[in-house]
Design a protein around this motif. Structure first.
Motif, PDB file in Angstrom:
ATOM      1  N   VAL A 434       0.843  -1.202   0.000  1.00 52.43           N
ATOM      2  CA  VAL A 434       0.000   0.000   0.000  1.00 52.43           C
ATOM      3  C   VAL A 434       0.877   1.251   0.000  1.00 52.43           C
ATOM      4  O   VAL A 434       0.651   2.201  -0.762  1.00 52.43           O
ATOM      5  CB  VAL A 434      -0.963  -0.011   1.208  1.00 52.43           C
ATOM      6  N   GLY A 435       1.901   1.222   0.862  1.00 54.86           N
ATOM      7  CA  GLY A 435       2.789   2.385   0.960  1.00 54.86           C
ATOM      8  C   GLY A 435       3.489   2.670  -0.359  1.00 54.86           C
ATOM      9  O   GLY A 435       3.606   3.822  -0.781  1.00 54.86           O
ATOM     10  N   GLY A 436       3.945   1.631  -1.030  1.00 58.48           N
ATOM     11  CA  GLY A 436       4.673   1.813  -2.274  1.00 58.48           C
ATOM     12  C   GLY A 436       3.777   2.298  -3.392  1.00 58.48           C
ATOM     13  O   GLY A 436       4.115   3.242  -4.106  1.00 58.48           O
ATOM     14  N   ILE A 437       2.611   1.667  -3.515  1.00 52.98           N
ATOM     15  CA  ILE A 437       1.724   2.032  -4.623  1.00 52.98           C
ATOM     16  C   ILE A 437       1.204   3.452  -4.457  1.00 52.98           C
ATOM     17  O   ILE A 437       1.004   4.177  -5.436  1.00 52.98           O
ATOM     18  CB  ILE A 437       0.589   0.988  -4.765  1.00 52.98           C
ATOM     19  N   ALA A 438       1.043   3.871  -3.182  1.00 55.93           N
ATOM     20  CA  ALA A 438       0.589   5.244  -2.934  1.00 55.93           C
ATOM     21  C   ALA A 438       1.597   6.256  -3.474  1.00 55.93           C
ATOM     22  O   ALA A 438       1.226   7.374  -3.838  1.00 55.93           O
ATOM     23  CB  ALA A 438       0.375   5.452  -1.438  1.00 55.93           C
ATOM     24  N   GLN A 439       2.859   5.862  -3.545  1.00 58.54           N
ATOM     25  CA  GLN A 439       3.881   6.813  -3.998  1.00 58.54           C
ATOM     26  C   GLN A 439       4.118   6.744  -5.507  1.00 58.54           C
ATOM     27  O   GLN A 439       4.955   7.474  -6.040  1.00 58.54           O
ATOM     28  CB  GLN A 439       5.215   6.522  -3.309  1.00 58.54           C
ATOM     29  N   LEU A 440       3.388   5.856  -6.161  1.00 56.78           N
ATOM     30  CA  LEU A 440       3.620   5.646  -7.590  1.00 56.78           C
ATOM     31  C   LEU A 440       3.051   6.811  -8.399  1.00 56.78           C
ATOM     32  O   LEU A 440       1.871   7.124  -8.288  1.00 56.78           O
ATOM     33  CB  LEU A 440       2.928   4.338  -7.988  1.00 56.78           C
ATOM     34  N   THR A 441       3.900   7.472  -9.187  1.00 55.14           N
ATOM     35  CA  THR A 441       3.393   8.522 -10.077  1.00 55.14           C
ATOM     36  C   THR A 441       3.820   8.210 -11.506  1.00 55.14           C
ATOM     37  O   THR A 441       5.005   8.058 -11.771  1.00 55.14           O
ATOM     38  CB  THR A 441       3.949   9.912  -9.715  1.00 55.14           C
ATOM     39  N   ALA A 677       4.972  -1.634  -6.055  1.00 55.63           N
ATOM     40  CA  ALA A 677       5.301  -0.993  -4.788  1.00 55.63           C
ATOM     41  C   ALA A 677       6.776  -0.596  -4.748  1.00 55.63           C
ATOM     42  O   ALA A 677       7.121   0.513  -4.338  1.00 55.63           O
ATOM     43  CB  ALA A 677       4.975  -1.918  -3.627  1.00 55.63           C
ATOM     44  N   MET A 678       7.644  -1.500  -5.215  1.00 53.16           N
ATOM     45  CA  MET A 678       9.071  -1.179  -5.225  1.00 53.16           C
ATOM     46  C   MET A 678       9.359   0.026  -6.110  1.00 53.16           C
ATOM     47  O   MET A 678      10.174   0.879  -5.787  1.00 53.16           O
ATOM     48  CB  MET A 678       9.880  -2.379  -5.727  1.00 53.16           C
ATOM     49  N   MET A 679       8.647   0.089  -7.249  1.00 49.12           N
ATOM     50  CA  MET A 679       8.820   1.249  -8.130  1.00 49.12           C
ATOM     51  C   MET A 679       8.450   2.519  -7.384  1.00 49.12           C
ATOM     52  O   MET A 679       9.097   3.550  -7.512  1.00 49.12           O
ATOM     53  CB  MET A 679       7.926   1.112  -9.360  1.00 49.12           C
ATOM     54  N   GLY A 680       7.365   2.417  -6.605  1.00 50.27           N
ATOM     55  CA  GLY A 680       6.946   3.570  -5.818  1.00 50.27           C
ATOM     56  C   GLY A 680       7.978   3.937  -4.764  1.00 50.27           C
ATOM     57  O   GLY A 680       8.381   5.092  -4.641  1.00 50.27           O
ATOM     58  N   TRP A 681       8.416   2.952  -4.002  1.00 44.89           N
ATOM     59  CA  TRP A 681       9.385   3.226  -2.931  1.00 44.89           C
ATOM     60  C   TRP A 681      10.675   3.801  -3.468  1.00 44.89           C
ATOM     61  O   TRP A 681      11.282   4.683  -2.862  1.00 44.89           O
ATOM     62  CB  TRP A 681       9.700   1.945  -2.144  1.00 44.89           C
ATOM     63  N   PHE A 682      11.126   3.282  -4.601  1.00 47.99           N
ATOM     64  CA  PHE A 682      12.409   3.746  -5.140  1.00 47.99           C
ATOM     65  C   PHE A 682      12.246   4.819  -6.208  1.00 47.99           C
ATOM     66  O   PHE A 682      13.197   5.161  -6.902  1.00 47.99           O
ATOM     67  CB  PHE A 682      13.209   2.561  -5.705  1.00 47.99           C
ATOM     68  N   ASN A 683      11.030   5.353  -6.318  1.00 46.54           N
ATOM     69  CA  ASN A 683      10.754   6.443  -7.253  1.00 46.54           C
ATOM     70  C   ASN A 683      11.272   6.138  -8.652  1.00 46.54           C
ATOM     71  O   ASN A 683      11.995   6.917  -9.268  1.00 46.54           O
ATOM     72  CB  ASN A 683      11.382   7.743  -6.722  1.00 46.54           C
ATOM     73  N   GLN A 684      10.902   4.970  -9.154  1.00 45.40           N
ATOM     74  CA  GLN A 684      11.319   4.568 -10.490  1.00 45.40           C
ATOM     75  C   GLN A 684      10.368   5.141 -11.522  1.00 45.40           C
ATOM     76  O   GLN A 684       9.240   5.490 -11.219  1.00 45.40           O
ATOM     77  CB  GLN A 684      11.302   3.037 -10.591  1.00 45.40           C
ATOM     78  N   LEU A 685      10.878   5.228 -12.749  1.00 42.56           N
ATOM     79  CA  LEU A 685      10.048   5.688 -13.850  1.00 42.56           C
ATOM     80  C   LEU A 685       8.912   4.691 -14.089  1.00 42.56           C
ATOM     81  O   LEU A 685       9.147   3.512 -14.296  1.00 42.56           O
ATOM     82  CB  LEU A 685      10.911   5.774 -15.105  1.00 42.56           C
ATOM     83  N   PHE A 686       7.675   5.181 -14.024  1.00 38.42           N
ATOM     84  CA  PHE A 686       6.527   4.312 -14.254  1.00 38.42           C
ATOM     85  C   PHE A 686       5.808   4.759 -15.515  1.00 38.42           C
ATOM     86  O   PHE A 686       5.278   5.858 -15.573  1.00 38.42           O
ATOM     87  CB  PHE A 686       5.593   4.362 -13.038  1.00 38.42           C
TER      88      PHE A 686
END
Lengths: 780, 194
Positions: A434-441, A677-686
């Motif tokens: 949940v925490g990671g996906i919330a940060q996904l942009t 989630a990992m993409m979100g946590w590590f601010n990866q290009l989505f």
């Protein structure tokens, strides 16, 4: 099963592959690779005239290479530029090299338009005509100025300077020239300008390499001679991009090949599994390529790139087959196949189902990826099932590889540990996901696709600053019903652009309606001049005041009368114009006229974009358009991805019961969620490209889970198969995560996280049943 | 025509060392000052007109800042020039920067700057000298065949001979060298700064 004859099926397979090879030798001979981004747009949305305009513009931009040869004085700069020009000429790469700008073409242009001087007025002069006395005093100021030589020389032919005003407005950007060569000054450095047009606008790779080598050697020469050289052009960016991609690909490719080679050889101690894996993957890819080209005519490079990632899934089938050989003492390929076929079949079916979803999208790119992937998987699977039983005859590894012991231990003790800490792990996972996906942009900017070297960007900026002429990527398209309508629309746009230019929203713009008045306005211009100067006596008074002879005044009046019925058609004007301007006119078709307005030095794009509300005007921003396209693709692919997971779940539920279906689907779902989630946590290009990775994660996760679900008491060899195929996929694609290109990096990152999670989750499937069986065995 | 030919012949036969010599001699005589101002009378002879165009005005030369050229009669106009810009009342003029550089260099007697674009030849004594400049640039040569500067401790006249036959002769009078710019002119120079 009695109807199954390994040799017959192998022959059928061989026949099939020969047919495909024959088809391929025909199909792949044509030009089958599509690289334009517009080909990815749904057909109904792509207006052909817009597409053409963009294509033409892009091609022209792609051809241009700007060379600036710098030295401490103009003479040296020019001499160096001349040497450079000869070198470039000898390379044969260029269609056109402009160093000296001949005064002849300028004079020709003047002479071609001069007969129409009473018909051609620029906007400013037309305004000035409202106060004729002001215009005349401007003329006097010009004549009395110590710098008015050029104008004074034309006084006889153009006493009112009306034509010279029009002609100067046509050539409003003036650059300092010496010996006919444009010289730009920057502090103590003089730069001579050399404009080059590449022979080939398609930026083919080998040509790019030659160009890059040419630039490098020229730069080295300049450096050793203590001179300076700046080169810029789209082709150089492309060259740098493909160079770094090549470098990365070969590093990654080499690394992963060695890794996979070692892994397979150490596990099986025989080259056969390795060679057969390559055969299965190769047949899958080749058939996919041939059939896709036959079906679509051309396939897009993106399809190829993401289709190639299928290797990860296709490899599963082969590895599963080989690993089964460790499962029982008296293994033979026919028995083995009989045992694993149901699992392989369900694996294939779910994968096909997940890709089929993409096929129902209106986006040609997704359709292609779906078709390519489905065919590739099917043929890889058929190769494994039809050919391997024959080719694996006599294959029975006698050894027990260390990795098998490891996976055997792991597949038992890992689930035990997980189930022991289940509540904590579930809570931890929930927070993490949940925490990671919330940060996904999501970021869909196409410019992220390219990572240009810093010094190239610097040079390009410097050149742009010195030479504020090179057109920006954005431009306006203006349409109208017939020439008059089009002219009105473009004039309205140009008027607005003029005021935006005053507010510094842009540096420069160019539209041909500023240079060519319609035939109707030409007549009006003539009437205006007649009314104000020629029939009012004002002209005679002015000329006599200056000191013209009576004869000269009479001759001028006579010429004016003689020119009354002249008019300059757009076609004739275009003939007199230079190439850049000719390219602004896109022609009329069925009474529908179209032109381009070029923009240079844009500072405030939003303000410019607002002008799209004007009638017949639309702004084309190729990079932005593609970014928007990517965004739409991403949204569409997300829905399809969710759809694919649901369809696969339904299939599994119907086959294995809903509880089991839920358990199996939970593996890829958890894997995909963890990756997000990992993409979100590590601010990866989505972006869109991560979704393709997730589709792959679905395929692999399902395979892993299904294999474990159907493993029964053969969990040890199954866990080896799953681990091996996960490791090979990680080696093949996970290594992409080290790429410096953001998008490639993101793709590798997503796959790595997804596959690792699937690998961790899969042994939990079917574990409880196995534990009961295992415990019973131990008790007995 | 014959005079012109001999003049040209003279120019081409003059050795550079001689030209350098003359230049340094003239330069020694010229008053060196940051600011020069005065009046000018301009006479333009155009082939198509039966009478010359006469105009008068004032000029201010500032070594760092450029030139203010103010025509007062018959049509008032203002021209601001420095190495990179050329401003008229109509706005910035699209003329190559070289024009401004040459214009400023001529008024300031900056021969080093002029030597970059022109072949020079000249002569004279302490009390009076003259210097002929022929453009090196082929394109400029098609427009201007020669410029002749003459003076003593100051530049007194300047003649531009066009290839088409038109000539412009400017004479300078009331030359002075104040240490400060006249009031109000600072603002004009301000307009030239980028």
């Amino acid at each position: 099963m009695n109807v199954y004859h390994p040799k017959i099926t192998a022959w059928v397979w061989l026949l099939g592959i020969v047919i495909i090879a024959a088809l391929g030798s025909q199909a792949l001979r044509s030009d089958w690779l599509e690289t334009g981004f517009l080909a990815l747009l749904p057909t109904s949305e792509q207006k052909p005239e817009v597409a053409n305009a963009i294509k033409q513009h892009n091609e022209a931009m792609a051809r241009k290479v700007i060379w600036l040869s710098g030295a401490g004085n103009a003479k040296a700069a020019i001499a160096n530029a001349r040497v450079l020009k000869r070198q470039l000429q000898d390379s044969g790469l260029f269609k056109r090299l402009d160093l000296e700008f001949s005064a002849q073409s300028y004079r020709d242009n003047y002479q071609q338009l001069f007969p129409y001087r009473y018909q051609l007025l620029d906007a400013q002069t037309k305004q000035a005509l409202a106060k004729p006395q002001d215009l005349l005093s401007q003329n006097l100021a010009m004549l009395y100025s110590p710098l008015g030589q050029m104008q004074a020389a034309g006084l006889e032919r153009d006493p009112l300077f009306v034509f010279s005003r029009y002609f100067n407005a046509q050539n409003s950007v003036k650059l300092a020239m010496e010996e006919g060569i444009v010289i730009l000054r920057d502090g103590a450095t003089f730069w001579a300008l050399l404009l080059a047009d590449l022979e080939d606008g398609s930026n083919k790779l080998d040509k790019l390499e030659t160009l890059q080598a040419l630039v490098d050697s020229a730069q080295k020469q300049a450096q050793t001679a203590g001179r300076e050289l700046m080169v810029s052009g789209m082709a150089l960016f492309t060259a740098a991009g493909s160079q770094s991609a090549n470098r990365e690909m070969s590093t990654v490719g080499l690394g992963s090949s060695i890794g996979i080679l070692l892994l397979m050889l150490l596990t099986f101690r025989s080259p056969r599994p390795l060679l057969l894996s390559f055969l299965a993957i190769g047949c899958g890819m080749f058939s996919a390529l041939v059939l896709s080209v036959l079906f679509f005519g051309k396939i897009h490079i993106i399809t190829l790139v993401f289709g190639a990632s299928l290797i990860g899934v296709a490899d599963d089938y082969a590895v599963h087959f080989f690993c089964d050989s460790f499962g029982s003492k008296d293994w033979n390929p026919r028995q083995g196949l009989r045992y694993i076929l149901p699992g392989l079949f369900i694996g294939l079916l779910t994968n096909l189902l997940s890709y089929a979803g993409l096929g129902f999208s209106p986006f040609p790119g997704l359709q292609e990826v779906a078709f390519f992937s489905a065919i590739g998987l099917l043929f890889a699977w058929l190769t494994v099932v039809m050919l391997f039983p024959v080719l694996l005859t006599g294959f029975k590894p006698e050894h027990e590889p260390k990795i098998l012991k490891l996976t055997a231990y792991w597949q038992y003790h890992w689930p035990l540990w997980v189930f022991k800490w289940q509540p904590w792990l579930i809570a931890g996972m929930a927070v993490f996901i949940v925490g990671g996906i919330a940060q996904l942009t999501p970021r869909d900017d196409v410019r992220l696709l390219q990572s240009a070297p810093v010094d190239l960007v610097k040079t390009a900026d410097k050149i742009k600053q010195l030479l504020p002429l090179s057109q920006d990527n954005q431009f306006f398209l203006v349409t109208g019903n017939g020439q008059n309508d089009w002219h009105d629309h473009e004039q309205q746009l140009l008027a607005q652009l003029a005021s935006l230019k005053q507010q510094n929203a842009l540096k420069y713009y160019q539209g041909i309606s500023d240079y060519w008045p319609t035939e109707h306005s030409q007549q009006e211009n003539y009437r205006l001049l007649k009314q104000i100067f020629y029939s009012s006596g004002l002209l005679q008074e002015y000329m006599a005041g200056l000191g013209f002879s009576k004869a000269a005044i009479g001759a001028e009046l006579k010429q004016f009368v003689a020119a009354e019925n002249l008019s300059l058609s757009l076609t004739s004007w275009l003939k007199s114009a230079d190439e850049t301007r000719q390219h602004l006119w896109l022609g009329c078709k069925d009474g529908h006229c179209l032109s381009r307005v070029s923009l240079t030095g844009i500072h405030d794009l939003p303000a410019i974009a607002q002008l799209q509300t004007l009638p017949g005007v639309s702004l084309v921003d190729p990079a932005q358009d593609i970014s928007v396209l990517f965004e739409r693709y991403r949204l569409r692919a997300s829905y399809l991805l969710v759809g694919a997971y649901i369809v696969v779940f339904m299939g599994l539920g119907l086959r294995f019961g809903w509880r089991n279906g839920l358990a199996i689907i939970s593996v890829p779902v958890l894997a995909a969620l963890s990756a997000l989630a990992m993409m979100g946590w590590f601010n990866q290009l989505f972006s869109l490209f991560n979704l393709f990775a997730l589709l792959l994660v679905l395929g692999i996760g399902i395979d892993d889970a299904v294999f474990f679900f159907m493993a029964g008491n053969k969990r040890a060899s199954t866990s080896l198969a799953v681990t091996l195929s996960a490791l090979t996929t990680l080696l093949a694609f996970g290594l992409l995560a080290i790429s410096s290109t953001q998008i490639v990096h993101a793709f590798g990152f997503t796959i790595s996280v997804g596959i690792l999670t699937a690998l961790l989750c899969a042994p939990l499937i079917g574990f409880r049943g196995y534990k009961n069986y295992y415990d019973n065995q131990s008790n007995q | 025509m014959i005079i012109l030919k001999t003049l040209l012949l003279l120019v081409f036969t003059i050795t550079p060392s001689y030209a350098d010599d003359v230049l340094s001699q003239i330069a020694v005589h010229l008053v060196k000052a940051d600011i020069t101002l005065g009046d000018f009378q301009q006479e333009k002879h155009l082939k198509v007109l039966r009478k010359p165009l006469l105009s008068t005005g004032t000029f201010i030369y500032h070594q760092q800042k450029g030139v203010i050229w103010q025509t007062l009669s018959p049509v008032p106009s203002l021209l601001l020039v420095n190495d990179t810009k050329l401003l008229t009342s109509e706005g910035e003029l699209a003329v190559p920067a070289a024009f401004g550089q040459v214009f400023k260099a001529m008024l300031g007697g900056d021969f080093k700057q002029l030597a970059e674009g022109f072949s020079m030849a000249g002569g004279g004594q302490k009390s009076a000298w003259h210097l002929e400049l022929i453009p090196n640039d082929a394109l400029l040569k098609k427009l201007i065949s020669a410029m002749v500067l003459a003076g003593d401790t100051e530049l007194r006249s300047l003649e531009i001979q066009e290839a088409g036959g038109n000539t412009t002769r400017i004479t300078f009078t009331h030359i002075s060298h104040p240490t400060l710019l006249p009031p109000g002119q600072e603002a004009n120079f301000e307009r030239l700064s980028p």
